[in-house]
Design an enzyme around this catalytic site. Sequence first.
Site, PDB file in Angstrom:
ATOM      1  N   LYS A 192      49.848 -86.282  47.149  1.00 26.11           N
ATOM      2  CA  LYS A 192      48.814 -85.246  47.127  1.00 26.11           C
ATOM      3  C   LYS A 192      48.035 -85.300  48.435  1.00 26.11           C
ATOM      4  O   LYS A 192      47.449 -86.325  48.777  1.00 26.11           O
ATOM      5  CB  LYS A 192      47.872 -85.474  45.942  1.00 26.11           C
ATOM      6  CG  LYS A 192      46.671 -84.535  45.906  1.00 26.11           C
ATOM      7  CD  LYS A 192      45.702 -84.919  44.792  1.00 26.11           C
ATOM      8  CE  LYS A 192      44.401 -84.134  44.856  1.00 26.11           C
ATOM      9  NZ  LYS A 192      43.421 -84.569  43.830  1.00 26.11           N
ATOM     10  N   LYS A 204      32.258 -78.369  43.015  1.00 30.62           N
ATOM     11  CA  LYS A 204      31.683 -79.682  42.770  1.00 30.62           C
ATOM     12  C   LYS A 204      30.209 -79.693  43.178  1.00 30.62           C
ATOM     13  O   LYS A 204      29.803 -78.961  44.084  1.00 30.62           O
ATOM     14  CB  LYS A 204      32.417 -80.744  43.598  1.00 30.62           C
ATOM     15  CG  LYS A 204      33.871 -80.971  43.254  1.00 30.62           C
ATOM     16  CD  LYS A 204      34.472 -81.994  44.203  1.00 30.62           C
ATOM     17  CE  LYS A 204      35.952 -82.242  43.921  1.00 30.62           C
ATOM     18  NZ  LYS A 204      36.160 -83.012  42.683  1.00 30.62           N
ATOM     19  N   ASP A 215      40.630 -87.007  49.333  1.00 35.95           N
ATOM     20  CA  ASP A 215      41.521 -86.439  48.325  1.00 35.95           C
ATOM     21  C   ASP A 215      42.951 -86.263  48.831  1.00 35.95           C
ATOM     22  O   ASP A 215      43.805 -85.768  48.106  1.00 35.95           O
ATOM     23  CB  ASP A 215      40.967 -85.106  47.815  1.00 35.95           C
ATOM     24  CG  ASP A 215      41.247 -84.886  46.340  1.00 35.95           C
ATOM     25  OD1 ASP A 215      41.560 -85.877  45.649  1.00 35.95           O
ATOM     26  OD2 ASP A 215      41.160 -83.741  45.873  1.00 35.95           O
ATOM     27  N   ARG A 278      47.154 -81.407  40.655  1.00 36.77           N
ATOM     28  CA  ARG A 278      48.389 -81.297  39.868  1.00 36.77           C
ATOM     29  C   ARG A 278      49.140 -80.005  40.192  1.00 36.77           C
ATOM     30  O   ARG A 278      50.352 -79.943  40.049  1.00 36.77           O
ATOM     31  CB  ARG A 278      48.059 -81.396  38.379  1.00 36.77           C
ATOM     32  CG  ARG A 278      47.182 -80.293  37.842  1.00 36.77           C
ATOM     33  CD  ARG A 278      46.486 -80.664  36.548  1.00 36.77           C
ATOM     34  NE  ARG A 278      45.414 -81.620  36.775  1.00 36.77           N
ATOM     35  CZ  ARG A 278      44.649 -82.135  35.804  1.00 36.77           C
ATOM     36  NH1 ARG A 278      44.859 -81.781  34.540  1.00 36.77           N
ATOM     37  NH2 ARG A 278      43.692 -82.983  36.077  1.00 36.77           N
TER      38      ARG A 278
END
Length: 425
Positions: A192, A204, A215, A278
């Site tokens: 990812k 957020k 991330d 995902r």
Amino acid sequence: MSFMHVKLTHQAPVAPWGNAKVTFENQQALIHLSAQEPTRQAQAAARKLRSQGINQVQLEGKSWDVHTQWAFAQGFATAKGDFDIHWCGTDAEKTLLANQFEAANFAKKLTNATPEDLSPVTLATKAAQWLQTIGGSNVTSRIIKGQELLDEQWVGIHAVGRGSERPPAMLELDFNPTGDDDAPVAVALVGKGITFDSGGYSIKPSVGMLTMKCDMGGAATVTAALGLAMRNGLNKRVKLFLCCAENLISGRAFKLGDILTYKNGVTVEVVNTDAEGRLVLADGLQAASETKPELIIDAATLTGAAYMAVGSSYNAIFSPQANTITQAQRCAASVVENVWPLPLDPWHKDMCPSPYADTANSRPTKGGGAGGASNAAGFLWRFVDEQTRWLHIDLAAAFEDNDSGLWSAGATAHGVLTIAEMLND
């Protein structure tokens, strides 16, 4: 340059300095280890020494082994990089530690890089260039970006990244040391690579967004692991897929209620734009499956639920195959990294239902609801070839928001050694 000489001893300290049990004699520091958790004690002692402004150390003495030296280095390192460690031991041990340090440092620098400096294409490019310097002509790669992603039906990466002015990208890289263009793929790695995650329209809060440069830690982890395995003599064919995007808000950004139709025909309703990892991994797992590998390993800073379950000292692991879990646990133990299995059953595929599509990308509740890490793994399972062994790693231990007794703030590279060990297993 003045180096602090650091030795290990198993003698009890007379007047220890703090809980880390460190004493000093002239230009020498002694770390007093007890029988339990010697690597954790060495790491904590390194943090104590570093907090006193000690930047250069020479490890000395026969009590050091590879694992205690590596633990010390993990505690001594900082994101600023203003430190120097000289290893001890045999030439083979020094080479191994140098290789591990190079790989971990690569992962940390990538993960700690500012979002402005690390766009999706830049991440893919830097990963390919570093692996090329190690593997030479055994490494080939291509970067698919922007509209090209849609042309090749990689809809998840494109959707997540289309809100940014900087295009999303997928890196496809092939390490093939066999000399045979038709050699089977032993392992496919998927990472990812969200270079910044605002959460999209499911935005957020500021405090939760501050560290979201991390991330892309999954992409950094699998890249560094492959580089380390190559340095250590990897002789198997391995494919690498990095799923790179910025999750930003704009008039072009994907929205709540959108439905994505993936290459394998699975339809996904977007109920949370902050469950974007995902969505990009789904493309990478399909691309990996197409290469018919013996094993697929994906790594991602995927869910807060995994962090809540195992804390920041473990990475959570998931697999439909018990032998794959066992292999991951054995490899992690051999390099003194921590993994812990969480549940994954076939019904986890259906834990994010949608009235409009085959599945949703999450549940419309805070944090994805109970069992969020397993539900995320179940979602990913839809995109893995059923005949292929698969390991999903939710990297709860890849990044520290603040200084702790074991780590400085920033990337830890925890997980790199485990995956490298599995590649050479």
